[in-house]
Design a protein around this motif. Structure first.
Motif, short mmCIF file in Angstrom:
data_model
loop_
_atom_site.label_atom_id
_atom_site.label_comp_id
_atom_site.label_asym_id
_atom_site.label_seq_id
_atom_site.Cartn_x
_atom_site.Cartn_y
_atom_site.Cartn_z
N THR A 43 0.88 -1.17 0.00
CA THR A 43 0.00 0.00 0.00
C THR A 43 0.91 1.22 0.00
O THR A 43 1.81 1.30 -0.83
CB THR A 43 -0.95 -0.01 1.21
N GLU B 243 -9.30 -5.89 -0.79
CA GLU B 243 -9.99 -5.12 -1.82
C GLU B 243 -11.41 -5.63 -2.06
O GLU B 243 -11.61 -6.79 -2.35
CB GLU B 243 -9.23 -5.29 -3.13
N ALA C 159 -12.78 -1.23 -13.89
CA ALA C 159 -11.55 -1.58 -13.18
C ALA C 159 -10.49 -2.08 -14.16
O ALA C 159 -9.31 -1.72 -14.05
CB ALA C 159 -11.84 -2.65 -12.12
N ASP D 175 -16.74 1.89 -8.15
CA ASP D 175 -15.82 1.04 -7.38
C ASP D 175 -14.57 0.71 -8.19
O ASP D 175 -13.46 0.64 -7.65
CB ASP D 175 -16.53 -0.26 -6.96
N LEU E 36 -10.20 1.91 -7.70
CA LEU E 36 -9.00 1.08 -7.78
C LEU E 36 -7.97 1.66 -8.75
O LEU E 36 -6.88 1.12 -8.87
CB LEU E 36 -9.36 -0.34 -8.22
N ASN E 37 -8.33 2.73 -9.43
CA ASN E 37 -7.47 3.30 -10.48
C ASN E 37 -7.25 4.80 -10.32
O ASN E 37 -7.13 5.52 -11.30
CB ASN E 37 -8.11 3.03 -11.86
N ASN F 99 -14.74 0.12 -2.25
CA ASN F 99 -13.33 0.52 -2.29
C ASN F 99 -13.08 1.97 -1.90
O ASN F 99 -12.08 2.55 -2.28
CB ASN F 99 -12.77 0.26 -3.70
N LYS G 58 -9.80 3.54 -0.71
CA LYS G 58 -8.73 3.89 -1.66
C LYS G 58 -8.58 5.41 -1.77
O LYS G 58 -7.55 5.89 -2.25
CB LYS G 58 -9.04 3.30 -3.05
#
Lengths: 378, 378
Positions: A82, A285, B234, B258, B262-263, B293, B296
């Motif tokens: 992370t 995740e 994703a 979501d 992640l991106n 998520n 993040k």
């Protein structure tokens, strides 16, 4: 003994004046035995002794005095990279710790300096000052004039800085605001609430027992507190902050965060700090139950963002000075619970997530455990 | 016919010069027949005719020309009060519309003024200018010099303003940023993407068919597009925006949001605009699958907030002028799909959610349907 004595451990200092000729040093380490699945167990960690190599250029040897128990440890125990590299089996459990430099190959640090940093769960650590600074995880010098060393891992350290910058820089509270903080009986939560009170806010906290709630109101000066095990945040906040929450400092995630989203005041700021409710059971995740009410951010004209305390590293000295002033004037209180003996680390981490204690939770590395190898070598 | 003629409908203007003596006016209305459960159905609405009362002080009578089909209508069809009051059975379906004032009891508006606002799905509407302005839902004068009336419900109206202020004021794109927008073949999405291109960003959009994706790239100037029905956000974003998304303009929520989480690039801005994927099936509190998520946001130092276009109401004129300039210079394209006849409104709303068409979707209220009662009365 007067000259060169050490307020942490006088015996030790004398002995360490002989470094680095005393290498190899044996370090007692709490290492990762298994990546935790679900709730962290004591058996996910094991205590070993390891001979440390000689110091290289840019490195220092630190004897740790206190190991810090923080919720983030559970997150760091996952193998996924992370903002720090993922955990590895056999390596010391990542944690903050504080101690004294007993040998140095770095020009900025001398034997006797007291420091804290991501020193991990071990009695002795070879710390690469240069490499660590490159990734913003440097060594912080602890000014014992600000407070005792243990506080440099709590209210004067990472949790205190998280509370200070998360609340003030992300939450941006103004006098009269309604502030809500979850996991309020932990170091971060209790500090957030007390600083918010200092800023003239009305402060509500949640915690996991009636006794913790009593403590928050009677000893920490919160306006109100509720036991999340007996009342949901969605319901409790309608009662305790009927005009809505202006600042929510989120330490838990899950249903509490979802409940707060139903109770936002217009223009609210949601500060994501941690997710205690999810670290153990749903840390991976996409593995949690999900935030259902995030669309409420739109209607409330609210903002949600996070706090990464390392981003404020250059400003830590100013913040610790201000917090130390509050501590000395009695405006801020720092509770601690200390377990003695490095071998207590695994069970102390389990106790942290069980909510067994209030305030900052620490493990003290006792001197006769710290350097068995070294004692044999001298 | 030259003096006093109306470019929208010359016949009508002549007739309406006799107002308000022509009251009672009969309005053809599309009203709520049932609160939709799940996907909205044409049978959730019904067409009725209603005699309107005489105008009171502060009110104007407007004959609508175009009814606007927007995703928010599905949200407004719920009985729950949000930033607008909840829907009620038997009342006209809430929607934006544009038309001409045919009678006025308000000093700022005269017969012949062309306006848009939350006029709802009806051929004639008595609009209380004073009361509506109090809640920030006032009447907007349409300058036909900027573009035809239909565009005042699209790129020059609420969707265009949502795109403009959501992207520029919340997303804060800078040249070189990677911008991603979902539901990119809709008015908001296509406008967001084109404005982002004008600002020097690299723009990716998602849409629901290969043909829509082709249109986004070849006709709207997007850098890339993907069909969310055949590839998840994703996965697609790792391919199309490998350095992460700096600005995400979210029109759909759900798995796409979501996947974007992640991106995220460091410092990303997530702008919540709508949740097309959830409006129909999971519109109620806590009813959606949840955002898994969101943590993040912390690691990415990202911010998530929403856009409520009405908050920027005072700045609409400046924004419409800028957009009109882009339209005239050919830097911005506005696609439209128009169904003719107010009775088409229910099925056109269903078609909107089915993703049947590209660009702005409208229903034109044809003149001979607009005032059957009035025609009989004159």
């Amino acid at each position: 003994m007067k000259t060169g004595s050490c307020r942490i451990c006088p015996d030790n200092f004398i002995r360490l004046r002989n470094m680095p000729s005393a290498f190899p040093v044996i370090s007692t380490q709490v290492v990762v035995a298994a990546f935790p699945v679900g709730m962290v167990k004591a058996s996910d960690m094991t205590v070993v002794q390891t001979a440390l190599p000689p110091l290289a250029d840019g490195q220092v040897l630190i004897e740790t005095e206190y190991l810090s128990l923080d919720p983030a440890i559970r997150y760091w125990l996952n193998p996924t990279d992370t903002y720090v590299p993922g955990a590895k089996i056999g390596e010391p459990v990542r944690c903050f710790a504080a101690g004294r430099i007993s040998a140095s190959q770095h020009p900025d640090f001398v034997v006797g300096d007291v420091c804290s940093g991501l020193l991990n769960a071990q009695s002795h650590v070879i710390f690469d000052v240069i490499e660590s600074a490159k990734i913003g995880m440097g060594l912080t010098r602890c000014d014992l004039g600000l407070g005792p060393l243990s506080q440099h891992l709590g209210v004067l350290g990472m949790p205190g800085m998280t509370a200070y910058f998360g609340l003030l820089e992300r939450g941006k509270p103004v006098a009269g605001n309604s502030v809500f903080v979850s996991a309020a009986s932990g170091t971060v939560g209790a500090t957030v609430g007390q600083i918010a009170k200092l800023k003239g806010c009305r402060v509500v906290g949640s915690a996991g027992s009636a006794e913790k709630c009593r403590w928050l109101v009677e000893e920490m000066g919160f306006d109100a507190a509720f036991d999340y095990k007996s009342e949901s945040a969605a319901v409790a906040l309608k009662r305790l902050q009927p005009n809505g929450v202006d600042v929510y400092f989120d330490n838990v995630g899950g249903d509490t965060l979802d409940g707060v989203l139903l109770n936002l005041a217009r223009g609210a700021r949601v500060v994501l700090c941690g997710a205690l409710s999810m670290y153990n059971t749903q840390c991976h995740e996409g593995g949690n139950a999900g935030l259902r009410n995030y669309m409420k951010l739109i209607m409330a004209r609210a903002t949600m963002n996070g706090i990464v305390v390392f981003d404020f590293f250059p400003q830590w000295p100013q913040a610790t000075a201000e917090i130390a002033g509050w501590l000395k004037s009695g405006q801020l209180h720092a509770a601690e619970h200390i377990e003695v003996g490095i071998e207590k680390f695994p069970q102390a981490l389990v106790a942290l997530f069980a909510g067994a204690h209030k305030g900052k939770q620490l493990v003290q590395v006792v001197p006769n455990q710290r350097a068995p190898g070294l004692a044999a070598a001298t």
